[in-house]
Design a protein around this motif. Structure first.
Motif, mmCIF file in Angstrom:
data_model
loop_
_atom_site.group_PDB
_atom_site.id
_atom_site.type_symbol
_atom_site.label_atom_id
_atom_site.label_comp_id
_atom_site.label_asym_id
_atom_site.label_seq_id
_atom_site.Cartn_x
_atom_site.Cartn_y
_atom_site.Cartn_z
ATOM 1 N N GLU A 1 0.907 -1.557 -0.081
ATOM 2 C CA GLU A 1 0.369 -0.272 -0.302
ATOM 3 C C GLU A 1 0.726 1.088 0.247
ATOM 4 O O GLU A 1 0.020 2.613 0.513
ATOM 5 C CB GLU A 1 -1.261 -0.362 1.366
ATOM 6 N N ARG A 2 2.000 1.253 -0.234
ATOM 7 C CA ARG A 2 3.305 2.092 0.526
ATOM 8 C C ARG A 2 2.897 3.401 1.074
ATOM 9 O O ARG A 2 2.990 4.579 0.684
ATOM 10 C CB ARG A 2 3.643 2.638 -1.353
ATOM 11 N N GLU A 3 2.419 3.225 2.361
ATOM 12 C CA GLU A 3 2.007 4.164 3.358
ATOM 13 C C GLU A 3 3.336 4.239 3.807
ATOM 14 O O GLU A 3 3.114 5.577 4.629
ATOM 15 C CB GLU A 3 0.795 3.340 3.950
ATOM 16 N N TRP A 4 3.657 3.012 4.387
ATOM 17 C CA TRP A 4 4.507 3.186 5.390
ATOM 18 C C TRP A 4 6.024 2.783 4.648
ATOM 19 O O TRP A 4 6.345 2.162 3.987
ATOM 20 C CB TRP A 4 4.379 2.896 6.693
ATOM 21 N N PRO A 5 7.309 3.391 5.123
ATOM 22 C CA PRO A 5 8.624 3.210 4.427
ATOM 23 C C PRO A 5 9.037 2.041 5.420
ATOM 24 O O PRO A 5 10.491 2.205 6.025
ATOM 25 C CB PRO A 5 9.477 4.281 4.960
ATOM 26 N N LEU A 6 8.353 1.368 5.337
ATOM 27 C CA LEU A 6 8.693 0.166 5.966
ATOM 28 C C LEU A 6 8.227 -1.399 4.727
ATOM 29 O O LEU A 6 7.324 -1.595 4.445
ATOM 30 C CB LEU A 6 7.920 -0.674 6.750
ATOM 31 N N PRO A 7 9.298 -2.281 4.498
ATOM 32 C CA PRO A 7 9.169 -3.623 3.149
ATOM 33 C C PRO A 7 8.641 -4.343 4.135
ATOM 34 O O PRO A 7 9.181 -4.337 5.533
ATOM 35 C CB PRO A 7 10.868 -3.396 2.772
ATOM 36 N N THR A 8 7.869 -4.934 3.522
ATOM 37 C CA THR A 8 7.436 -6.427 4.232
ATOM 38 C C THR A 8 7.292 -6.998 3.163
ATOM 39 O O THR A 8 6.484 -8.036 2.751
ATOM 40 C CB THR A 8 5.514 -5.937 4.958
ATOM 41 N N PRO A 9 8.797 -7.802 2.711
ATOM 42 C CA PRO A 9 7.942 -8.749 1.567
ATOM 43 C C PRO A 9 8.556 -9.972 1.753
ATOM 44 O O PRO A 9 7.219 -10.719 0.852
ATOM 45 C CB PRO A 9 10.202 -8.652 1.315
ATOM 46 N N HIS A 10 7.862 -10.653 2.942
ATOM 47 C CA HIS A 10 7.217 -11.970 2.934
ATOM 48 C C HIS A 10 5.543 -11.572 2.495
ATOM 49 O O HIS A 10 5.472 -12.552 2.594
ATOM 50 C CB HIS A 10 7.717 -12.918 4.360
#
Length: 450
Positions: free
Chosen positions: A23-32
């Motif tokens: 959703e590109r809301e936060w600067p956090l990658p959640t790859p899994h």
């Protein structure tokens, strides 16, 4: 030979839909988490109750809060006498639970129970995490951290130097990954993994604490204006505290929450690795969802007892195995109204299990074949304490349950951030819209009265 689907069911408490990096809301990658979404169907659900434990009960039973009766935060979780674990067991599944599964442990064949963080000192014979913490000498510090959480929420937490597997969610992930290796291969199995976070208001462990930081995390923060929010919010912190909330505090709260999201994302990666080593990986489906979201400074508010979108919008991901002969979904998303009450009937459908007629939700599996999900509800319903939300694709209305007075009315198309309460505009157009929302509410409630 077993030809039924195995089911890995991951329930992350308080996981907002926009916390996933797709959703590109936060600067956090959640790859899994994003990998699961890209290989399966990804929907945004509305919580049936932003109160604990009512939202999770709705996930597991397919019932609205007024059907199961858990409407308040201060209610003790009642043991489930029926629900998804029982339906799967009746369909021949070996059922296992890891994490905060105490409310339905009696319905499982095996369980490794951890108690929620609301209890500062769980008994070691009732909480595997407490027993492990005692053996490592961490139990007193963890109890103090939980007491501090009860006093101040996420504003001034005790930060402990814990390794990831010494944190409650790191512990749950490690135990679940190990348990996946012990699942039977001669019969279908269903494992429930119930995380404590990211909505448990605890700071993350080392390596995840400060993983996301910076002033940009406080972007958009404005102090609370309670005269506009009484219809939507039951504050968990004193109003005087919320009115003094500063941007740097909001940035830290958001960083802690996102650190816990990353910890759970890493746990999902561990599950994928454990599944890849199993001979039955080619028939194992993964479902991930949540019970409610979390306010992280939006409208100047912290907590979850609210009908604002960050509190009630949660993800649902249904992912088939990446194996020959298993078709990927023809459609990955579908517009419409979906609720957490759809989770239990969807998983029951996956497992070929029957569910009671009283279940309010419906299976979303037709999306895999690009078919509409039926029946189409007139609106989504959410409820806590004495407030009830009815939401269509265009509008959101909040009613007081006692006298059905309309407290809030929002146009989600013109006002997606829910800043303007139209109920204050005593116009003919507003009165007509309130009447329409009452009719939608009646259409949702009528089938529940049987």
């Amino acid at each position: 030979m077993n030809h039924k689907r195995n089911l890995l069911i991951v329930l992350a408490h308080g996981l907002r839909s926009d916390a996933l990096s797709d959703e590109r809301e936060w600067p956090l990658p959640t790859p899994h988490l994003v990998d699961l979404a890209e290989r399966g169907v990804r929907l945004v659900l509305s919580s049936a109750s932003p109160a604990d434990p009512g939202g999770m009960t709705s996930v597991l039973t397919g019932l609205h809060a007024r059907q199961h009766g858990q409407l308040r935060d201060d209610e003790q979780p009642q043991p489930l006498r029926d629900g998804l674990p029982a339906w799967l067991a009746d369909a021949g599944y070996h059922t296992v639970g890891v994490g905060e599964v105490g409310a339905f442990a009696s319905l499982l064949d095996e369980s490794l129970v951890t108690e929620g963080v609301a209890n500062p000192e769980p008994k070691p014979n009732r909480c595997w995490y407490t027993a492990a913490a005692r053996s490592r000498g961490h139990a007193p510090a963890l109890a103090q951290q939980r007491r501090q959480r009860l006093r101040s929420g996420p504003l001034a937490p005790d930060r402990l130097m814990l390794e990831p597997e010494e944190d409650i969610d790191g512990f749950i992930a490690a135990q679940a990954a190990e348990a996946l290796g012990r699942m039977p291969e001669d019969k279908p199995w269903a494992m429930f993994v119930v995380f404590s976070g990211p909505g448990n208001e605890l700071p993350p462990p080392m390596y995840y604490d400060g993983l996301v930081e910076g002033a940009d995390l406080a972007k958009g923060f404005v102090p609370a204006k309670f005269e506009q929010l009484d219809a939507l919010v039951e504050p968990e912190l004193p109003r005087s505290v919320l009115q003094r909330l500063e941007p740097h505090q909001v940035a830290r709260i958001r960083a802690d929450y996102l650190g816990r999201v990353s910890l759970i994302d890493h746990g999902v990666g561990r599950f994928n690795e454990a599944l890849s080593k199993r001979k039955d990986a080619d028939r194992t489906w993964t479902v991930l969802t949540s019970d409610r979201g979390q306010l992280l400074g939006e409208h100047g508010l912290i907590g979850h007892r609210s009908f604002l979108a960050p509190s009630i919008e949660v993800p649902l991901i249904v992912t088939p195995p990446d194996a020959p002969g298993v078709s990927p979904p023809k459609e990955k998303f579908q517009d419409g109204l979906f609720s957490v009450v759809d989770v239990a009937p969807t998983i029951a459908h996956l497992g070929g299990a029957d569910h009671p007629e009283s279940v309010a939700g419906r299976s979303v599996l037709p999306i895999f074949n690009a078919e509409p999900v039926l029946p189409v509800p007139p609106a989504n319903l959410s409820e806590f304490h004495d407030r009830l939300l009815v939401e269509t694709e265009r509008h959101k209305a909040v009613f007081r349950t006692g006298d059905r007075k309309c407290l809030g009315l929002f146009d989600l198309l013109e006002d997606p951030e829910e800043k303007v309460n139209l109920i204050h505009d005593n116009t003919a157009t507003t009165r007509k819209l309130v009447l329409q929302m009452r009719l939608h509410l009646s259409g949702v409630l009528m089938p529940l009265r049987g």
